[in-house]
Design an enzyme around this catalytic site. Structure first.
Site, PDB file in Angstrom:
ATOM      1  N   ASP A  31      27.687   6.342  -2.026  1.00 21.71           N
ATOM      2  CA  ASP A  31      27.129   6.021  -0.715  1.00 21.71           C
ATOM      3  C   ASP A  31      27.950   6.699   0.372  1.00 21.71           C
ATOM      4  OD1 ASP A  31      25.527   4.468  -2.182  1.00 21.71           O
ATOM      5  OD2 ASP A  31      26.144   2.538  -1.325  1.00 21.71           O
ATOM      6  N   TYR A  32      29.253   6.757   0.118  1.00 16.13           N
ATOM      7  CA  TYR A  32      30.147   7.352   1.102  1.00 16.13           C
ATOM      8  C   TYR A  32      29.815   8.831   1.311  1.00 16.13           C
ATOM      9  CZ  TYR A  32      34.400   9.028   3.296  1.00 16.13           C
ATOM     10  OH  TYR A  32      35.275   9.627   4.146  1.00 16.13           O
ATOM     11  N   PHE A  34      27.044  10.251   0.670  1.00 15.09           N
ATOM     12  CA  PHE A  34      25.730  10.334   1.303  1.00 15.09           C
ATOM     13  C   PHE A  34      25.864  10.169   2.823  1.00 15.09           C
ATOM     14  CE2 PHE A  34      21.842   8.612   3.017  1.00 15.09           C
ATOM     15  CZ  PHE A  34      20.863   9.387   2.415  1.00 15.09           C
ATOM     16  N   ASP A  35      26.635   9.167   3.228  1.00 13.71           N
ATOM     17  CA  ASP A  35      26.803   8.914   4.661  1.00 13.71           C
ATOM     18  C   ASP A  35      27.438  10.099   5.371  1.00 13.71           C
ATOM     19  OD1 ASP A  35      25.656   6.504   4.357  1.00 13.71           O
ATOM     20  OD2 ASP A  35      27.523   5.355   4.325  1.00 13.71           O
ATOM     21  N   LEU A  81     -10.278  -6.609  -4.807  1.00 10.86           N
ATOM     22  CA  LEU A  81     -10.448  -6.619  -6.261  1.00 10.86           C
ATOM     23  C   LEU A  81     -11.099  -7.923  -6.675  1.00 10.86           C
ATOM     24  CD1 LEU A  81      -6.934  -5.414  -7.520  1.00 10.86           C
ATOM     25  CD2 LEU A  81      -9.091  -4.183  -7.773  1.00 10.86           C
ATOM     26  N   GLU A 111      -1.883  -2.223 -14.980  1.00  8.69           N
ATOM     27  CA  GLU A 111      -0.745  -2.219 -14.056  1.00  8.69           C
ATOM     28  C   GLU A 111      -0.435  -3.643 -13.672  1.00  8.69           C
ATOM     29  OE1 GLU A 111      -1.668   0.441 -10.649  1.00  8.69           O
ATOM     30  OE2 GLU A 111      -3.058   1.311 -12.083  1.00  8.69           O
ATOM     31  N   LYS A 113       0.149  -6.507 -10.895  1.00 11.23           N
ATOM     32  CA  LYS A 113      -0.376  -6.732  -9.550  1.00 11.23           C
ATOM     33  C   LYS A 113       0.791  -7.169  -8.681  1.00 11.23           C
ATOM     34  CE  LYS A 113      -4.392  -8.681  -7.222  1.00 11.23           C
ATOM     35  NZ  LYS A 113      -3.834  -9.391  -6.073  1.00 11.23           N
ATOM     36  N   ASP A 115       2.821  -8.334  -5.505  1.00 10.92           N
ATOM     37  CA  ASP A 115       2.444  -9.272  -4.466  1.00 10.92           C
ATOM     38  C   ASP A 115       3.150  -8.931  -3.154  1.00 10.92           C
ATOM     39  OD1 ASP A 115       0.956 -11.317  -3.598  1.00 10.92           O
ATOM     40  OD2 ASP A 115       2.220 -12.914  -4.403  1.00 10.92           O
ATOM     41  N   ARG A 134      -4.228  -2.664   5.539  1.00  8.42           N
ATOM     42  CA  ARG A 134      -5.575  -2.774   5.022  1.00  8.42           C
ATOM     43  C   ARG A 134      -6.569  -3.247   6.080  1.00  8.42           C
ATOM     44  NH1 ARG A 134      -7.710  -5.741  -0.384  1.00  8.42           N
ATOM     45  NH2 ARG A 134      -7.991  -7.657   0.790  1.00  8.42           N
ATOM     46  N   GLU A 170       1.645  -1.016  -2.394  1.00  4.56           N
ATOM     47  CA  GLU A 170       1.963  -2.351  -1.918  1.00  4.56           C
ATOM     48  C   GLU A 170       3.375  -2.344  -1.348  1.00  4.56           C
ATOM     49  OE1 GLU A 170      -0.642  -4.274  -2.362  1.00  4.56           O
ATOM     50  OE2 GLU A 170       0.026  -6.358  -2.193  1.00  4.56           O
ATOM     51  N   TYR A 222       0.026   2.550  -6.357  1.00  3.27           N
ATOM     52  CA  TYR A 222      -0.911   2.322  -7.459  1.00  3.27           C
ATOM     53  C   TYR A 222      -2.177   3.174  -7.436  1.00  3.27           C
ATOM     54  CZ  TYR A 222      -2.739  -0.999  -3.984  1.00  3.27           C
ATOM     55  OH  TYR A 222      -3.199  -1.584  -2.850  1.00  3.27           O
ATOM     56  N   LYS A 309      -5.440 -12.842 -12.993  1.00  4.30           N
ATOM     57  CA  LYS A 309      -4.387 -13.618 -12.337  1.00  4.30           C
ATOM     58  C   LYS A 309      -3.639 -14.456 -13.363  1.00  4.30           C
ATOM     59  CE  LYS A 309      -5.284 -13.004  -7.818  1.00  4.30           C
ATOM     60  NZ  LYS A 309      -4.823 -13.539  -6.591  1.00  4.30           N
ATOM     61  N   CYS A 403      14.682 -38.070  16.596  1.00  2.00           N
ATOM     62  CA  CYS A 403      15.592 -37.679  15.518  1.00  2.00           C
ATOM     63  C   CYS A 403      15.861 -38.864  14.592  1.00  2.00           C
ATOM     64  CB  CYS A 403      16.903 -37.164  16.111  1.00  2.00           C
ATOM     65  SG  CYS A 403      18.113 -36.764  14.853  1.00  2.00           S
ATOM     66  N   CYS A 406      19.783 -39.770  15.055  1.00  2.00           N
ATOM     67  CA  CYS A 406      20.423 -40.217  16.299  1.00  2.00           C
ATOM     68  C   CYS A 406      19.406 -40.694  17.333  1.00  2.00           C
ATOM     69  CB  CYS A 406      21.285 -39.104  16.884  1.00  2.00           C
ATOM     70  SG  CYS A 406      20.314 -37.788  17.634  1.00  2.00           S
ATOM     71  N   CYS A 421      16.548 -31.380  17.263  1.00  2.00           N
ATOM     72  CA  CYS A 421      17.217 -32.498  17.918  1.00  2.00           C
ATOM     73  C   CYS A 421      18.218 -31.887  18.884  1.00  2.00           C
ATOM     74  CB  CYS A 421      17.941 -33.374  16.885  1.00  2.00           C
ATOM     75  SG  CYS A 421      19.108 -34.493  17.682  1.00  2.00           S
ATOM     76  N   CYS A 427      24.810 -35.949  17.340  1.00  2.82           N
ATOM     77  CA  CYS A 427      23.957 -36.157  16.171  1.00  2.82           C
ATOM     78  C   CYS A 427      24.773 -35.891  14.904  1.00  2.82           C
ATOM     79  CB  CYS A 427      22.751 -35.226  16.287  1.00  2.82           C
ATOM     80  SG  CYS A 427      21.555 -35.444  14.982  1.00  2.82           S
TER      81      CYS A 427
HETATM   82  P1  AMP Z   1      -7.011  -9.235  -3.357  1.00  2.00           P
HETATM   83  O1  AMP Z   1      -6.103  -9.193  -2.140  1.00  2.00           O
HETATM   84  O2  AMP Z   1      -6.860 -10.456  -4.155  1.00  2.00           O
HETATM   85  O3  AMP Z   1      -8.397  -8.793  -3.049  1.00  2.00           O
HETATM   86  O4  AMP Z   1      -6.415  -8.128  -4.327  1.00  2.00           O
HETATM   87  C1  AMP Z   1      -6.492  -6.790  -4.006  1.00  2.00           C
HETATM   88  C2  AMP Z   1      -5.151  -6.321  -3.582  1.00  2.00           C
HETATM   89  O5  AMP Z   1      -4.226  -6.314  -4.656  1.00  2.00           O
HETATM   90  C3  AMP Z   1      -5.187  -4.892  -3.157  1.00  2.00           C
HETATM   91  O6  AMP Z   1      -5.572  -4.756  -1.834  1.00  2.00           O
HETATM   92  C4  AMP Z   1      -3.774  -4.464  -3.347  1.00  2.00           C
HETATM   93  O7  AMP Z   1      -3.080  -4.639  -2.129  1.00  2.00           O
HETATM   94  C5  AMP Z   1      -3.182  -5.436  -4.329  1.00  2.00           C
HETATM   95  N1  AMP Z   1      -2.616  -4.807  -5.528  1.00  2.00           N
HETATM   96  C6  AMP Z   1      -1.395  -5.103  -6.034  1.00  2.00           C
HETATM   97  N2  AMP Z   1      -1.121  -4.376  -7.125  1.00  2.00           N
HETATM   98  C7  AMP Z   1      -2.176  -3.572  -7.342  1.00  2.00           C
HETATM   99  C8  AMP Z   1      -2.467  -2.593  -8.323  1.00  2.00           C
HETATM  100  N3  AMP Z   1      -1.609  -2.309  -9.324  1.00  2.00           N
HETATM  101  N4  AMP Z   1      -3.651  -1.961  -8.227  1.00  2.00           N
HETATM  102  C9  AMP Z   1      -4.521  -2.257  -7.239  1.00  2.00           C
HETATM  103  N5  AMP Z   1      -4.301  -3.185  -6.275  1.00  2.00           N
HETATM  104  C10 AMP Z   1      -3.136  -3.850  -6.328  1.00  2.00           C
HETATM  105 ZN    ZN Z   2      19.760 -36.089  16.143  1.00  2.00          ZN
END
Ligand code: AMP
Ligand code: ZN
Length: 665
Positions: A31-32, A34-35, A81, A111, A113, A115, A134, A170, A222, A309, A403, A406, A421, A427
């Site tokens: 890192d050093y 790089f910096d 989806l 793949e 999913k 979150d 989106r 994502e 993705y 899911k 509260c 107190c 509070c 308190c």
């Molecule tokens: P939903 O929000 O339930 O309609 O699910 C669709 C969303 O899943 C998409 O808009 C993506 O943002 C997300 N997503 C996460 N992983 C993937 C993946 N591997 N392929 C496609 N969509 C994905």
């Molecule tokens: Zn309090």
């Protein structure tokens, strides 16, 4: 070599190191190092602004402010989806596909999913042009400035890419980064974020991109969309995206049958908790683009893809009561007390309800049967009420107005989610919390004293604030529960030793709202002692690097409080450190007295800062640019050519770091 070329080479080098670190997770320099390189590039860019490039690696730190995010139409619509929850549903899905395509052999890309928040990024001629959220799928918000600070997203592509295309991915916040952010919030007495996904999507809409740059966000890719893409299937698409420099997780697999899709699902249902980020399922996509085209889309989602899911670990149980906790800053957190229930290997009795809004949103009532889920976070959460089991005559919860500790009237500031509070000095949990913070490891690090003992000391009337700790005697504390001669002595000794803790940690220990460890360091370094700090004006504070109005305001408030003034006066009289002690340097001499040095380039034996310090320690001065007054230029590798020319013109001796050391003898 001309300067433009040097800049270009440095940029490419840094891009490659970013890629190694953030995409491949295989850094090859420290890192050093790089910096150092980044600093060198920054200096060259400052010196030659004509070579500015908005996609230079120096631009990753952000800085651009977006007041209003512009809404922009997506070039290609961002679909949703369809979801499925069982293998039967997946088999039905395959049947529907075969109805359209006939009984052809099908391959699927599987793949995870991820979150987080979805993003669509347009590249033109290999350059990141624009990033959109989106939105409603047809149009999204332009968050380009923020997206550019995420280091796993390439600003420039490698290899052979089409002129124009979009990537979809994502934006996520890995667990480790999320916990670190929360740790820092807890340290300054703030409410932690509730989950990584909301924090990631909230980050995209911050106005200050420099703030976004500080968050450890990541982007998992993705999908690629565009005309004339040089591949014919989803799986090849992911592989190609990797070659261009994108982070497309390696967990993706090509399945030759639905059977193999099930294997993928079963495997990850078991192992997803070992991943560094949150996932909520698997996405299955028909692999061939040709078949995808034939299948097309419904009104809202592709027919060729489906999300499976994972069953979240969820149970239902009864809500017995709600209690309200008061934190160190006075923030109130409602906690649900549940009928104990087994969930994901542990027994759950309590769940956080966050704040009044959350309670209202859930419309949760005493006696309700509620669904409890364990996400990525440690504390389980209540996701919904089972209305079918609601008891008759139940009433909405009326949030407390006073509260619980107190009885002060609670306040709720405009724009804040939590009630507070305001009884800062009266308190009990606030007082105890502040003392507990004061003695904690990163603050005064008082050994021999723990959080529970602090509560005991307070409850027995022995301390009312952290200054009182220094008045304690062995005789006073011996009668306390579980206290013996030895432990009492240790406690007194620990308190005594804390008088050696440096000013910056003392400042953090005081528990000024919004003043965390880093801010305390900055303030201590800038003001050197508490008197200077306590007299600083708002403007003066804001001018300190990284101090914003919110922190400045809080510092002013703290020092204008009479009670705080008394406590600080007491601490001072006991000998607690309230100024920075400059380390006396045994190597300091007067050998360079009266001499002005300019430092340029990169050195082998010194960092630039060390070199500058060595000059000053020995009585010399460091100048920022070469002038007739300069006595020496200390030059390392890659000294700027403009500086070289100027030094030669003015006949100023240019010395190496070895020659510099010789000057010092
Ligand atoms: P939903 O929000 O339930 O309609 O699910 C669709 C969303 O899943 C998409 O808009 C993506 O943002 C997300 N997503 C996460 N992983 C993937 C993946 N591997 N392929 C496609 N969509 C994905
Ligand atoms: Zn309090």
């Amino acid at each position: 070599m001309d300067i433009q070329n040097t800049i270009q080479i440095l940029r490419e080098e840094l891009n490659q190191h970013n890629y190694n670190y953030y995409v491949l997770d295989e850094p090859i320099i420290s890192d050093y190092e790089f910096d150092l390189k980044l600093k060198q590039l920054q200096e060259l860019e400052d010196q030659y602004p004509e070579y500015y490039d908005e996609n230079s690696p120096t631009q990753r730190v952000g800085g651009a402010i977006t007041k209003n995010f512009q809404t922009v139409a997506h070039q290609h619509r961002m679909y949703s989806l369809d979801n499925s929850y069982s293998k039967e549903e997946l088999m039905d899905w395959e049947k529907r596909i075969q109805k359209v395509l006939g009984d052809v052999p099908l391959e699927y890309t599987c793949e995870l999913k991820y979150d987080g928040a979805s993003i669509s990024i347009t590249y033109e001629n290999g350059i990141l042009k624009r990033a959109l959220t989106r939105g409603d799928g047809f149009q999204g918000d332009d968050v380009t400035n923020n997206i550019k600070t995420i280091k796993s997203i390439p600003l420039k592509l490698k290899g052979d890419f089409p002129d124009k295309f979009d990537v979809r991915g994502e934006i996520i916040l890995p667990f480790a980064g999320f916990e670190k952010m929360n740790q820092e919030l807890i340290e300054i007495g703030e409410t932690p974020y509730s989950n990584p996904r909301n924090t990631a999507s909230g980050s995209l809409k911050l106005q200050d991109s420099a703030e976004v740059a500080k968050r450890p966000l990541d982007c998992l890719l993705y999908f690629l969309v565009g005309n004339n893409l040089p591949f014919n299937s989803q799986f090849e698409g992911l592989e190609t995206a990797r070659k261009w420099g994108f982070k497309a997780p390696k967990e993706a697999k090509l399945a030759k049958s639905l059977e193999q899709v099930f294997e993928f699902i079963d495997y990850w249902d078991m192992h997803r908790h070992n991943l560094p980020y949150e996932t909520d399922g698997v996405v299955v996509k028909v692999n061939s683009f040709h078949y995808q085209d034939e299948l097309g889309f419904t009104a809202k989602s592709p027919r060729w893809a489906i999300a499976y899911k994972f069953k979240s670990e969820q149970v239902s149980t009864k809500l017995n009561t709600i209690s309200y906790q008061v934190g160190r800053t006075g923030a109130i957190t409602p906690v649900a007390n549940l009928e104990p229930v087994q969930l994901a290997g542990t027994i759950v009795k309590r769940a956080s309800l966050h704040n009044a809004d959350q309670i209202e949103k859930l419309d949760i009532r005493i006696g309700d049967t509620v669904f409890v889920e364990k996400g990525g976070e440690i504390i389980p959460k209540i996701i919904a009420v089972d209305l079918s089991k609601r008891v008759e005559n139940s009433k909405p919860i009326i949030y407390i107005t006073h509260c619980p500790e107190c009885q002060s009237l609670l306040v709720r500031n405009e724009g804040e989610a939590n009630h507070y509070c305001p009884n800062f000095y009266g308190c009990p949990p606030q007082i105890i919390g502040r003392i507990q913070h004061y003695i904690s490891r990163k603050a005064m690090d008082i050994e021999g004293l723990g959080g529970e003992t602090v509560a005991l000391l307070f409850n027995n009337g022995l301390v009312r604030n952290y200054a009182d700790l220094y008045d304690l005697t062995v005789e006073q504390i011996l009668p306390l529960e579980r206290m013996a001669q030895k432990s009492a002595e240790n406690l007194i000794k620990g308190v005594e030793d804390s008088k050696n803790i440096p000013f910056e940690s003392v400042l953090f220990a005081l528990g000024i709202r919004f003043v965390g460890e880093t801010v305390a360091k900055k303030l201590a370094k800038h003001y050197k002692n508490i008197d200077a700090l306590s007299q600083a004006s708002l403007i003066d504070l804001i001018l300190v690097e990284e101090i914003g109005e919110r922190i400045a305001q809080s510092v002013i408030e703290f020092f204008s409080n009479e009670e705080n003034k008394i406590i600080i006066g007491k601490l001072k009289s006991y000998g607690v450190q309230f100024e920075i002690i400059e380390k006396v340097n045994p190597n300091a001499t007067n050998k360079l007295a009266g001499k002005i040095f300019v430092v340029s380039g990169v050195f082998e034996r010194f960092s630039r800062d060390d070199l500058k310090k060595a000059i000053e320690d020995n009585g010399g001065k460091v100048g920022s640019s070469i002038s007739a007054k300069t006595h020496y230029v200390v030059a390392g590798d890659n000294m700027g050519p403009a500086k070289l020319e100027k030094a030669n013109k003015l006949n100023i001796p240019i010395i190496s770091e070895v020659e510099f050391m010789a000057l010092l003898g």
